[in-house]
Design a protein around this motif. Structure first.
Motif, PDB file in Angstrom:
ATOM      1  N   LEU A 111      -0.193 -29.975  33.909  1.00  0.00           N
ATOM      2  CA  LEU A 111      -1.713 -30.253  35.207  1.00  0.00           C
ATOM      3  C   LEU A 111      -2.833 -30.496  34.703  1.00  0.00           C
ATOM      4  O   LEU A 111      -3.932 -30.817  35.516  1.00  0.00           O
ATOM      5  CB  LEU A 111      -1.506 -29.131  35.744  1.00  0.00           C
ATOM      6  CG  LEU A 111      -0.175 -28.119  36.476  1.00  0.00           C
ATOM      7  CD1 LEU A 111      -0.469 -26.656  36.813  1.00  0.00           C
ATOM      8  CD2 LEU A 111       0.218 -28.957  37.762  1.00  0.00           C
ATOM      9  N   ASP A 112      -2.866 -30.924  33.417  1.00  0.00           N
ATOM     10  CA  ASP A 112      -3.888 -31.034  32.279  1.00  0.00           C
ATOM     11  C   ASP A 112      -5.218 -30.621  32.706  1.00  0.00           C
ATOM     12  O   ASP A 112      -6.133 -30.658  33.221  1.00  0.00           O
ATOM     13  CB  ASP A 112      -4.572 -32.660  32.762  1.00  0.00           C
ATOM     14  CG  ASP A 112      -3.678 -33.150  31.888  1.00  0.00           C
ATOM     15  OD1 ASP A 112      -2.939 -33.732  30.976  1.00  0.00           O
ATOM     16  OD2 ASP A 112      -2.873 -34.970  32.660  1.00  0.00           O
ATOM     17  N   ALA A 113      -5.008 -29.434  32.783  1.00  0.00           N
ATOM     18  CA  ALA A 113      -6.141 -27.729  34.166  1.00  0.00           C
ATOM     19  C   ALA A 113      -7.105 -28.074  32.863  1.00  0.00           C
ATOM     20  O   ALA A 113      -7.414 -27.532  31.554  1.00  0.00           O
ATOM     21  CB  ALA A 113      -5.212 -26.624  33.996  1.00  0.00           C
ATOM     22  N   THR A 114      -8.446 -27.582  33.096  1.00  0.00           N
ATOM     23  CA  THR A 114      -9.131 -26.885  32.395  1.00  0.00           C
ATOM     24  C   THR A 114      -9.451 -25.826  31.964  1.00  0.00           C
ATOM     25  O   THR A 114      -9.471 -24.915  30.797  1.00  0.00           O
ATOM     26  CB  THR A 114     -10.631 -27.185  32.769  1.00  0.00           C
ATOM     27  OG1 THR A 114     -10.692 -26.256  34.179  1.00  0.00           O
ATOM     28  CG2 THR A 114     -10.999 -28.852  33.000  1.00  0.00           C
ATOM     29  N   GLU A 115      -8.472 -24.915  32.716  1.00  0.00           N
ATOM     30  CA  GLU A 115      -8.158 -23.342  32.516  1.00  0.00           C
ATOM     31  C   GLU A 115      -7.016 -23.277  33.336  1.00  0.00           C
ATOM     32  O   GLU A 115      -7.082 -23.337  35.142  1.00  0.00           O
ATOM     33  CB  GLU A 115      -9.854 -22.466  32.873  1.00  0.00           C
ATOM     34  CG  GLU A 115      -9.410 -21.511  32.284  1.00  0.00           C
ATOM     35  CD  GLU A 115     -11.129 -20.372  32.529  1.00  0.00           C
ATOM     36  OE1 GLU A 115     -10.920 -19.397  32.423  1.00  0.00           O
ATOM     37  OE2 GLU A 115     -11.983 -20.895  33.196  1.00  0.00           O
ATOM     38  N   GLU A 130      -5.169 -25.447  46.739  1.00  0.00           N
ATOM     39  CA  GLU A 130      -6.501 -26.499  47.374  1.00  0.00           C
ATOM     40  C   GLU A 130      -7.625 -27.002  46.338  1.00  0.00           C
ATOM     41  O   GLU A 130      -7.917 -26.609  45.014  1.00  0.00           O
ATOM     42  CB  GLU A 130      -7.527 -25.162  48.134  1.00  0.00           C
ATOM     43  CG  GLU A 130      -8.090 -24.135  47.281  1.00  0.00           C
ATOM     44  CD  GLU A 130      -8.893 -23.259  48.293  1.00  0.00           C
ATOM     45  OE1 GLU A 130      -8.177 -23.128  49.600  1.00  0.00           O
ATOM     46  OE2 GLU A 130      -9.496 -22.237  47.294  1.00  0.00           O
ATOM     47  N   ALA A 131      -8.094 -28.110  46.504  1.00  0.00           N
ATOM     48  CA  ALA A 131      -8.872 -29.316  45.675  1.00  0.00           C
ATOM     49  C   ALA A 131      -8.493 -28.911  44.191  1.00  0.00           C
ATOM     50  O   ALA A 131      -6.929 -29.128  43.294  1.00  0.00           O
ATOM     51  CB  ALA A 131      -9.716 -28.894  46.119  1.00  0.00           C
ATOM     52  N   GLY A 132      -9.156 -27.965  43.816  1.00  0.00           N
ATOM     53  CA  GLY A 132      -9.237 -27.704  41.840  1.00  0.00           C
ATOM     54  C   GLY A 132      -8.727 -26.996  41.611  1.00  0.00           C
ATOM     55  O   GLY A 132      -9.255 -26.271  40.690  1.00  0.00           O
ATOM     56  N   ARG A 133      -8.156 -26.376  43.080  1.00  0.00           N
ATOM     57  CA  ARG A 133      -7.582 -24.789  42.229  1.00  0.00           C
ATOM     58  C   ARG A 133      -6.081 -24.137  42.829  1.00  0.00           C
ATOM     59  O   ARG A 133      -5.763 -24.888  43.847  1.00  0.00           O
ATOM     60  CB  ARG A 133      -8.425 -23.398  42.943  1.00  0.00           C
ATOM     61  CG  ARG A 133      -7.797 -21.940  42.961  1.00  0.00           C
ATOM     62  CD  ARG A 133      -9.293 -21.446  43.373  1.00  0.00           C
ATOM     63  NE  ARG A 133      -8.695 -19.512  43.064  1.00  0.00           N
ATOM     64  CZ  ARG A 133      -7.560 -18.949  44.071  1.00  0.00           C
ATOM     65  NH1 ARG A 133      -7.564 -19.490  45.389  1.00  0.00           N
ATOM     66  NH2 ARG A 133      -7.348 -17.571  44.079  1.00  0.00           N
ATOM     67  N   MET A 134      -5.391 -24.267  42.273  1.00  0.00           N
ATOM     68  CA  MET A 134      -4.227 -23.655  42.523  1.00  0.00           C
ATOM     69  C   MET A 134      -3.582 -22.520  41.685  1.00  0.00           C
ATOM     70  O   MET A 134      -4.205 -21.480  40.971  1.00  0.00           O
ATOM     71  CB  MET A 134      -3.527 -25.022  41.377  1.00  0.00           C
ATOM     72  CG  MET A 134      -1.774 -24.021  41.781  1.00  0.00           C
ATOM     73  SD  MET A 134      -0.638 -25.534  40.812  1.00  0.00           S
ATOM     74  CE  MET A 134      -1.156 -27.118  41.339  1.00  0.00           C
ATOM     75  N   LEU A 147      -7.294 -24.216  36.926  1.00  0.00           N
ATOM     76  CA  LEU A 147      -8.250 -24.705  37.853  1.00  0.00           C
ATOM     77  C   LEU A 147      -8.151 -25.830  36.946  1.00  0.00           C
ATOM     78  O   LEU A 147      -8.204 -26.247  36.061  1.00  0.00           O
ATOM     79  CB  LEU A 147      -9.955 -23.512  36.976  1.00  0.00           C
ATOM     80  CG  LEU A 147      -9.594 -21.912  37.749  1.00  0.00           C
ATOM     81  CD1 LEU A 147     -10.688 -21.741  37.036  1.00  0.00           C
ATOM     82  CD2 LEU A 147     -10.020 -22.145  39.845  1.00  0.00           C
ATOM     83  N   ARG A 148      -9.129 -26.741  38.261  1.00  0.00           N
ATOM     84  CA  ARG A 148      -9.382 -27.987  37.128  1.00  0.00           C
ATOM     85  C   ARG A 148     -10.420 -28.664  38.130  1.00  0.00           C
ATOM     86  O   ARG A 148     -10.082 -28.827  39.300  1.00  0.00           O
ATOM     87  CB  ARG A 148      -8.707 -28.812  37.531  1.00  0.00           C
ATOM     88  CG  ARG A 148      -7.776 -29.957  37.040  1.00  0.00           C
ATOM     89  CD  ARG A 148      -7.114 -31.344  36.773  1.00  0.00           C
ATOM     90  NE  ARG A 148      -6.124 -31.538  38.356  1.00  0.00           N
ATOM     91  CZ  ARG A 148      -5.269 -32.015  38.904  1.00  0.00           C
ATOM     92  NH1 ARG A 148      -4.002 -32.465  37.532  1.00  0.00           N
ATOM     93  NH2 ARG A 148      -5.029 -32.622  39.765  1.00  0.00           N
TER      94      ARG A 148
END
Length: 345
Positions: A111-115, A130-134, A147-148
Motif C-alpha cells: 500500500l506504500d503506507a507511511t506506517e 477512510e481517506a488515509g487510514r485502513m 496509515l498513509r
C-alpha cells in the motif's frame, strides 16, 4: 525524462479518461502504466508517467485539471514503480508463504503506507478504510492500522490488503511448519515439537549459558530427560514450538495449560538472542492459545530479563508483578474478557 506517479478522479462516463490522457499527451507526458479504481466519487485513475525533465509538479497538476481530473495527487516515482500491481501482490504473497509473521511489512509494501501499527486488541468495529487510514483484523489475533497521508485509500487497495490478510490467516491455520526469515537474512524453520526432538532440545540446553537457563527456569540448572519430555509434548491443550537452523534446535517456546489459563515460557540459545526469534515464537503461541480457547496467558521470568519483559509488553502484556527476583505478567487473549474483569451483561 522523469518518472512521476499521478492519481486523479474523473467522472465515470465514456470518454472522460481519454480527455485526461489527451491533456497529458499534449505536454509530452508518456503514460507507462495505468490502473482504474471505481469509487462512489468517480473513477480514480492511477498513472505512472514519464514526463520531460523540465516539467514541474505545478505544470502536471495544471494538465490534470485541464483534462477534467480532480482531487489530484502527484509525486516523483522510482523505477520499481514499473512493476504492475498484480505482480507486486503475487511477490508479496510469496514472501508471506515463507514468513507468515511478515504481514505488517507486506502491507507497507503493498500500500506504500507511511506506517503500519499492530495492536494486540481485536477491532471493536468492522474492518474498513477512510481517506488515509485502513483497519484490518489480524488472523493471528489483534489488528492492524495502516496509515498513509496521501493519496486516499481506494476500494481496490482495501480489497488487495484484505486478500493478503486472508492468505496470512490460511497459512497460519495450516501446517505448523513455516520458514522464519530474520531481519539479518538468516532463515529458520519453525514447527511443533515431538518426542523425536529430545536429543536436539538437550543440545539447546547444553549450549545455553547458565544465565540464560537461570532466566528460563528461575531455579537454574538443566532439566532432566523426564521434564524435557513433558515440555516437548505438554498435556491437555499445551504445545511446544521449536525454531531450527538446519538440524540444530536454537529456540523453543512452550504453552502449558492450567484450565482455561495458559502459561508460556521461552528459551533461545545465546548466539540467537535479540534477533526477533522470541517475538515470532510468542506471536505463534498467542495464536495457538486463541484457537484453543484460553482466557489469558501468564509468563514467569527473571525480573532482570529486560528483553523478555519488553517483548511481552509489545504483545499486549500488562505491568509485571515482581516477587523478589521473579516477575510475572499476564497476556490477554483477543476476544476474551481479561482475568478479574466481569463480562458485560
Amino acid at each position: 525524462m522523469a518518472l512521476w506517479r499521478i492519481r486523479a478522479t474523473v467522472d465515470d462516463r465514456p470518454g472522460y479518461l481519454s480527455v485526461l490522457t489527451a491533456s497529458l499527451a499534449l505536454r509530452s507526458v508518456n503514460i507507462l502504466a495505468v490502473q482504474v479504481h471505481t469509487t462512489e466519487a468517480g473513477a480514480v485513475d492511477d498513472f505512472l508517467v514519464d514526463a520531460p525533465d523540465s516539467m514541474t509538479e505545478a505544470e502536471l497538476l495544471t494538465a490534470i485539471a485541464k483534462g477534467r481530473g480532480r482531487d489530484a495527487f502527484v509525486s516523483r516515482a522510482e523505477a520499481q514503480g514499473l512493476v504492475d500491481q498484480p505482480t507486486r501482490a503475487l511477490a508479496l504473497a510469496g514472501r508471506l508463504v515463507h514468513d507468515p509473521d511478515g504481514l505488517g511489512e507486506a502491507l507497507v509494501a503493498l500500500l506504500d503506507a507511511t506506517e503500519v501499527r499492530w495492536r494486540p486488541e481485536p477491532l471493536t468495529t468492522r474492518p474498513g478504510y477512510e481517506a488515509g487510514r485502513m483497519t484490518l483484523a489480524d488472523p493471528a489475533g489483534g489488528s492492524f492500522e495502516v496509515l498513509r497521508r496521501v493519496p486516499a485509500f481506494t476500494p481496490a487497495e482495501y480489497a488487495r490488503a484484505q486478500a493478503l490478510i486472508e492468505l496470512s490467516g490460511a497459512l497460519r491455520r495450516g501446517d505448523d511448519r513455516a520458514t522464519l526469515l530474520l531481519p539479518d537474512g538468516a532463515e529458520l524453520v519453525v514447527r511443533a515439537a515431538t518426542m523425536d526432538d529430545l536429543e536436539g532440545v538437550r543440545g539447546l540446553h547444553a549450549r545455553s549459558s547458565a544465565a540464560t537457563l537461570q532466566r528460563r527456569y528461575l531455579a537454574g540448572g538443566v532439566p532432566g530427560d523426564a521434564r524435557l519430555a513433558r515440555l516437548l509434548e505438554p498435556a491437555a491443550a499445551g504445545r511446544t514450538l521449536l525454531a531450527l537452523a538446519g538440524d540444530r534446535v536454537v529456540a523453543m517456546a512452550t504453552l502449558l495449560a492450567e484450565g482455561d489459563l495458559g502459561e508460556i515460557a521461552m528459551l533461545v540459545e545465546d548466539d540467537w538472542q535479540r534477533r526477533g526469534i522470541g517475538t515470532a515464537l510468542l506471536r505463534r503461541v498467542l495464536a495457538l492459545a486463541e484457537q484453543s480457547g484460553f482466557a489469558a496467558l501468564t509468563a514467569h521470568t527473571a525480573a532482570d530479563n529486560v528483553a523478555m519483559l519488553r517483548t511481552l509488553r509489545r504483545l499486549g502484556a500488562g505491568e509485571a508483578d515482581r516477587d523478589g527476583t521473579m516477575a510475572s505478567v499476564t497476556l490477554p487473549i483477543p476476544g476474551h474478557t481479561a482475568v478479574g474483569e466481569q463480562a458485560p451483561v
